[in-house]
Design a protein around this motif. Structure first.
Motif, PDB file in Angstrom:
ATOM      1  N   ASN A  95       0.835  -1.204   0.000  1.00 50.99           N
ATOM      2  CA  ASN A  95       0.000   0.000   0.000  1.00 50.99           C
ATOM      3  C   ASN A  95       0.869   1.252   0.000  1.00 50.99           C
ATOM      4  O   ASN A  95       2.092   1.177  -0.048  1.00 50.99           O
ATOM      5  N   ALA A  96       0.237   2.412   0.088  1.00 51.58           N
ATOM      6  CA  ALA A  96       0.953   3.672  -0.133  1.00 51.58           C
ATOM      7  C   ALA A  96       1.982   4.000   0.942  1.00 51.58           C
ATOM      8  O   ALA A  96       2.813   4.891   0.748  1.00 51.58           O
TER       9      ALA A  96
ATOM     10  N   TYR B 252      -3.561   1.131  -6.802  1.00 51.43           N
ATOM     11  CA  TYR B 252      -2.324   0.703  -7.450  1.00 51.43           C
ATOM     12  C   TYR B 252      -1.128   1.332  -6.738  1.00 51.43           C
ATOM     13  O   TYR B 252      -1.251   2.394  -6.112  1.00 51.43           O
ATOM     14  N   SER B 253       0.028   0.678  -6.875  1.00 53.31           N
ATOM     15  CA  SER B 253       1.241   1.292  -6.338  1.00 53.31           C
ATOM     16  C   SER B 253       2.452   0.925  -7.172  1.00 53.31           C
ATOM     17  O   SER B 253       2.480  -0.104  -7.859  1.00 53.31           O
TER      18      SER B 253
ATOM     19  N   THR C  90       6.737   0.781  -6.438  1.00 53.71           N
ATOM     20  CA  THR C  90       7.826   0.885  -5.470  1.00 53.71           C
ATOM     21  C   THR C  90       9.095   1.158  -6.268  1.00 53.71           C
ATOM     22  O   THR C  90       9.555   0.309  -7.036  1.00 53.71           O
TER      23      THR C  90
ATOM     24  N   ILE D   9      -2.783  10.897  -5.338  1.00 52.39           N
ATOM     25  CA  ILE D   9      -1.701   9.928  -5.268  1.00 52.39           C
ATOM     26  C   ILE D   9      -0.769  10.291  -4.126  1.00 52.39           C
ATOM     27  O   ILE D   9      -0.363  11.448  -3.985  1.00 52.39           O
TER      28      ILE D   9
ATOM     29  N   ARG E 102       7.475   4.790  -2.339  1.00 49.67           N
ATOM     30  CA  ARG E 102       6.224   4.090  -2.617  1.00 49.67           C
ATOM     31  C   ARG E 102       5.228   5.113  -3.155  1.00 49.67           C
ATOM     32  O   ARG E 102       4.941   6.117  -2.510  1.00 49.67           O
TER      33      ARG E 102
ATOM     34  N   GLY F 240       1.412   5.468  -4.421  1.00 46.91           N
ATOM     35  CA  GLY F 240       0.166   4.710  -4.392  1.00 46.91           C
ATOM     36  C   GLY F 240      -1.054   5.593  -4.504  1.00 46.91           C
ATOM     37  O   GLY F 240      -1.048   6.738  -4.063  1.00 46.91           O
TER      38      GLY F 240
ATOM     39  N   LEU G 277       0.800   6.836 -12.159  1.00 48.30           N
ATOM     40  CA  LEU G 277       1.698   6.840 -10.997  1.00 48.30           C
ATOM     41  C   LEU G 277       3.067   7.389 -11.377  1.00 48.30           C
ATOM     42  O   LEU G 277       3.659   8.198 -10.642  1.00 48.30           O
TER      43      LEU G 277
ATOM     44  N   SER H 125      -1.221  -4.050  -7.447  1.00 50.31           N
ATOM     45  CA  SER H 125      -2.575  -3.560  -7.184  1.00 50.31           C
ATOM     46  C   SER H 125      -3.197  -4.357  -6.052  1.00 50.31           C
ATOM     47  O   SER H 125      -2.836  -5.518  -5.808  1.00 50.31           O
TER      48      SER H 125
ATOM     49  N   THR I 257      -8.969   2.925   2.182  1.00 47.31           N
ATOM     50  CA  THR I 257      -7.563   3.301   1.959  1.00 47.31           C
ATOM     51  C   THR I 257      -6.805   3.495   3.270  1.00 47.31           C
ATOM     52  O   THR I 257      -5.627   3.829   3.249  1.00 47.31           O
TER      53      THR I 257
END
Length: 418
Positions: free
Chosen positions: A43-44, A278-279, A281, A302, A312, A314, A334, A354, A383
């Protein structure tokens, strides 16, 4: 008491830890081979106690219409013949009023601030390490209109005594020095200095190991087929794909987006629907161009977060059902956001991922008992699962234990939808 926790994501593992600390005999069951391998995986990275708002807000229906035609849209809707999707969308739109927004925002801030305290206590108890940072979240505005619209969030933060700072362009650069390279692209920001950052996957795995040492039993690679419910509507345990009953005095459902599907046969009508995020890295190659903490790019919704030697990135909200495909258009969004503000890494070498966020129509998770005795819910965090997990776990542990939670939890239970 014997307690079964269904799911080993961040919410399930924190719940198991708190129940074990309360003296219960805990079993965690998950279909995956280990903890945090679904929505909690990448995750973010933001732990946003102050940047904490319901998606259902005044003006969202009009914004959503515009977003549908944007190249880098924060909202993607893939309509299909799905009664659950339609029902959820209608309920969500009903919360897009100033009155409902204020109620839902205050409720979320209450739980998030409690989670901030609970997370600090977990750190003190365990010494847990997870690329954590405590430099706050900077909500970044590219237009004056965005800055002006933040007044409603400022009002809610002030009402709940959550620390904040409204920053001009220079203030944003002082908070995040790398923004000096792109200062002409921003007009201001809203800083919530108590917010944190951290790798949710690392935290969940480390806490699961600690919970294991406390006596929590983790059962992986196992599918829960159904609840074992006696005629008097009291839960007695669960039945797994290994055709055996695991007995318990209480069961906590923390299956995320899959919770409503699992509960449907028991007439537990849980208004949770998957909203895919979505993310990326990204490995850092130039630390001078990287963020220090979390920057929320308001234009694209975002989050750009520093996690040690990685960034990161996300965000986005795709309403498309239980699909987990990786659309390249989402990756481009992103990449656009992070390279436009913080061109500090090699996006070509980034990992793309995702996950399905379990979202309620009012933004607040569902935490508490159901009409089936002994059956509890801890799901629907959207979230903010990483943000609200430790506080949610403390609340559910108190409720299972028959204690009054330290915060008002009456409006967190599923009964609020009755």
């Amino acid at each position: 008491m014997k307690v079964i926790v269904l799911g080993s994501g961040i919410v399930g593992v924190t719940t198991a830890y708190q129940l074990a600390m309360a003296g219960h005999e805990v079993t965690v069951i998950d279909r995956q081979q280990g903890p945090a391998l679904e929505t909690s995986f990448a995750n973010a990275g933001q732990v946003s106690f102050g940047y904490c708002s319901p998606w259902a807000a005044p003006g969202i229906p009009m914004k959503a219409m515009k977003w549908l035609f944007m190249q880098h849209a924060p909202l993607i809707l893939r309509p299909k013949f799905d009664a659950a999707m339609l029902s959820w969308l209608v309920k969500m739109l009903s919360h897009c009023t100033s009155e409902r927004y204020a109620i839902n925002k205050s409720r979320m801030l209450r739980l998030a601030d409690y989670s901030r305290i609970a997370l600090a206590q977990v750190r003190a108890e365990t010494g847990i390490s997870y690329n954590g940072g405590m430099r706050g979240t900077l909500q970044l505005f590219r237009t004056q209109q965005q800055l002006d619209a933040s007044a409603k969030d400022v009002k809610a933060l002030a009402a709940d005594a959550i620390p904040y700072e409204v920053l001009d362009r220079d203030g944003c650069v002082r908070s995040e020095p790398a923004l000096a390279h792109v200062r002409e692209k921003i007009v201001g920001g809203l800083l919530t200095p108590k917010d944190e950052t951290g790798d949710c996957f690392k935290f969940t795995n480390a806490l699961a190991a600690i919970a294991d040492r406390l006596g929590v039993r983790f059962v992986y690679n196992t599918v829960v087929k159904r609840l074992d419910v006696e005629a008097g509507r009291r839960v007695r345990g669960v039945v797994t794909d290994r055709e055996r009953i695991i007995s318990a005095d209480a069961v906590v459902v923390a299956f995320g987006s899959y919770s409503p599907l699992f509960l449907k046969p028991y007439d537990v009508k849980l208004p949770v629907y998957p909203v895919k995020g979505y993310s990326l890295t990204v490995p850092i190659t130039d630390a001078s161009r990287a963020p220090r903490s979390t920057v929320m790019d308001e234009s694209y919704k975002i989050a750009i977060t520093r996690l040690g030697d990685r960034i990161r990135v996300g965000g986005m909200a795709e309403i498309s059902g239980y699909t987990n495909d990786l659309g390249q258009a989402r990756r481009r969004t992103l990449e656009h956001s992070v390279t436009d503000l913080f061109p500090a890494g090699d996006v070509a070498k980034a990992t793309f991922w995702s996950g399905l966020r379990p979202m309620t129509p009012d933004g607040t998770p569902v935490i508490g008992p159901t009409q089936i005795a002994g059956l509890f819910l801890n799901t629907g965090h959207g979230t903010l699962g990483w943000t609200m997990s430790t506080g949610s776990a403390r609340v559910i542990s108190d409720l299972v234990s028959g204690r009054k939670p330290e915060i008002d939890a009456t409006d967190l239970a599923i009964a609020r939808y009755a």
